[in-house]
Design a protein around this motif. Structure first.
Motif: not given
Length: 541
Positions: A84-88, A111-117, A186-197
């Protein structure tokens, strides 16, 4: 110190030396009835242990499957967050590239990021549907991403409308960096939460595995104990005892002869434990004469490995402790720095789960390893030499099958597949002569080069060389094919080399055409024309 409850001064005894009662109790009727009852009870107990082990195995399998599924789900979520972050980021990179260069090709990542995000965002919302916290975080990312894409779209439109300078000035004064930072946060917090999980789930899985292993070990121990009690209830007759003693003596005699006459090095070691039950060292109890021959260690019996080879104890201790825990035999190769040898070995536990003794069979393979390494070095050297040559080289056997090719041959085969697709690329395992017959022969005629290759294989000819054209749809090419035969003893091997002579051939053609043009001009002139050669004497006059 040694493991509690384990004798340290026992010698290895041959088969048939298990404990045997010294007397047989009388078989009175009440004793006989009590023994039968005990046997039945123990059988029921053993079956119960087996059933319990089966149930535990099923439960462990279910728990392991659930744990793997949850862990895989968490890893997918972490990967999708990164995508998600990479497409942006890709969209932002494409936008900046277009503003700086004005090249529309830079809009492809945008255009690819606009499509895949949205795709990644929808997938994340689906994956985290059961996680309210993640759903809230994704909901917060949506307006930030929309604002970011809107700013990028506006800058692109500004670049198209007013040119690079205005768009670059706007880009330098860009105020949406805070928006991108918020998205990253926001993405980093989500990744940290999933990593802890994921970490918590791995810890829970490991804890469940340990509990399952402990339960299985306990059930196995109970079943083994019940079987031992069942065996203890069986009584041997006096004649059976005497026959067992005779068999034991014969077995010990055979073992003693084998022990002293075998070619492999053999020793019996005993693992030593500290007060906490952790393995810290091991002692050699017995060693046959060949042990010194293979290891170079003399008088090993009675000595600890920390005395014989101080720097090598930890690795061996861990391996032998694993053998005692699992009861599984292990084959190993040990590069011993202490004795400067490479030893190939086989180790297995002696006795039951509580035993601390291990039998080790050793063989010195230093010379064999050195020979293998020299062979590998030679093969790598020959391969490097073969690949360094610019010619297209292949080695054929007596049937015409390709045994080896170099990189130049493989590269040419990959770049020039058959135009009709009727045959595969000419590589290892392909019969070169069959390929020539299938793709190059016309009617029943056999070309000279194919017959020459067959003559060289049959020994009727020493070598062959020919020049031939091999044009592609885009260029003209000429090659020189040379065929020779190995002169060494052994199976028939043929070397085929195709050298590219296009440069020389083109130069020859150009020279021939130039000479023809000059000759036509010379013969068509109306005026008289000649070429003279001036000769000089010794004084250059």
């Amino acid at each position: 110190m040694t493991k509690p409850g384990l004798p340290t001064d026992k010698t290895l005894r041959g088969p048939g030396t298990a404990g045997i009662p010294t007397h047989l109790p009388g078989k009175s009727l009440p004793a006989f009835i009590n023994k039968r009852l005990m046997v039945k009870v123990l059988l029921v107990f053993v079956l119960g242990c087996l059933a319990g082990m089966g149930w535990l195995a099923y439960r462990n399998l279910q728990a392991a499957t659930d744990s793997e599924r949850r862990e895989a789900h968490t890893r997918v979520v972490i990967q999708e967050l990164g995508e998600l972050l990479s497409s942006l980021k890709d969209a932002e990179t494409g936008q900046r590239g277009f503003i700086i260069t004005g090249d529309p090709d830079y809009l492809a990542p945008y255009q690819e990021g606009l499509r895949t995000f949205p795709v990644h965002l929808a997938e994340l919302r689906r994956l985290t549907a059961a996680n309210p916290e993640e759903q809230q975080r994704l909901a917060a990312i949506i307006p930030l991403a929309e604002a970011k894409f809107a700013d990028m779209k506006a800058l692109i439109a500004l670049r198209e409308a007013k040119g690079r300078q205005v768009a670059s000035d706007s880009l330098m004064m860009e105020t949406d960096r805070h928006t991108m930072d918020q998205i990253r946060q926001q993405v980093a917090q989500a990744q940290a939460l999933e990593t802890q999980l994921l970490r918590d789930r791995v810890i829970n899985s490991q804890s469940d595995s340990r509990k399952s292993v402990q339960s299985l070990l306990l059930t196995s121990a109970l079943g083994s104990f019940a079987l031992l009690l069942l065996l203890a209830c069986l009584q041997w007759e006096q004649a059976s005892r005497r026959r067992a003693e005779v068999a034991r003596d014969a077995s010990e005699e055979r073992y003693s002869r084998l022990f002293t006459s075998m070619d492999e090095g053999f020793c019996i070691i005993e693992l030593i434990f500290d007060t906490d039950g952790q393995p810290v060292d091991y002692r050699c109890l017995e060693a046959n004469p060949a042990f010194e021959l293979h290891t170079g260690i003399s008088c090993a019996a009675g000595r600890r490995i920390s005395e014989i080879a101080p720097g090598e104890a930890p690795d061996g201790i861990e391996m032998y402790a694993q053998i005692l825990r699992t009861g599984e035999a292990v084959r190993f190769v040990n590069h011993s720095k202490a004795v400067n040898r490479c030893l190939e070995g086989f180790a297995c536990r002696i006795g039951g789960p509580e035993s601390a003794m291990i039998a080790v069979l050793l063989r010195d393979i230093t010379e064999r390893q050195r020979t293998h390494e020299d062979l590998r070095q030679s093969q790598r050297f020959l391969r490097s030499c073969l690949d360094a040559l610019s010619g297209h080289i292949a080695v054929l056997d007596e049937s015409g099958t390709i045994l080896e090719i170099n990189q130049a041959w493989q590269r040419f085969a990959n770049e020039n597949p058959p135009p009709d697709g009727s045959a595969s690329a000419i590589g290892i395992g392909i019969n070169y002569l069959d390929h020539c017959r299938q793709t190059l022969l016309k009617e029943d005629d056999i070309p000279d080069y194919a017959q020459a290759i067959r003559d060289i294989i049959d020994g009727r000819r020493a070598q062959f060389e020919m020049e031939y054209p091999c044009h592609s749809p885009t260029e003209q090419r000429w090659f020189v094919m040379r065929v020779t035969r190995f002169q060494s003893l052994g199976p028939v091997r043929i070397v085929i080399v195709h050298d590219d002579c296009t440069v020389r051939k083109l130069a020859e053609n150009a020279l021939r055409q130039s000479e023809e043009r000059y000759r036509k001009l010379f013969n068509s002139m109306d005026e008289g024309f000649c070429i003279i050669d001036i000769e000089f004497n010794d004084q250059a006059k």
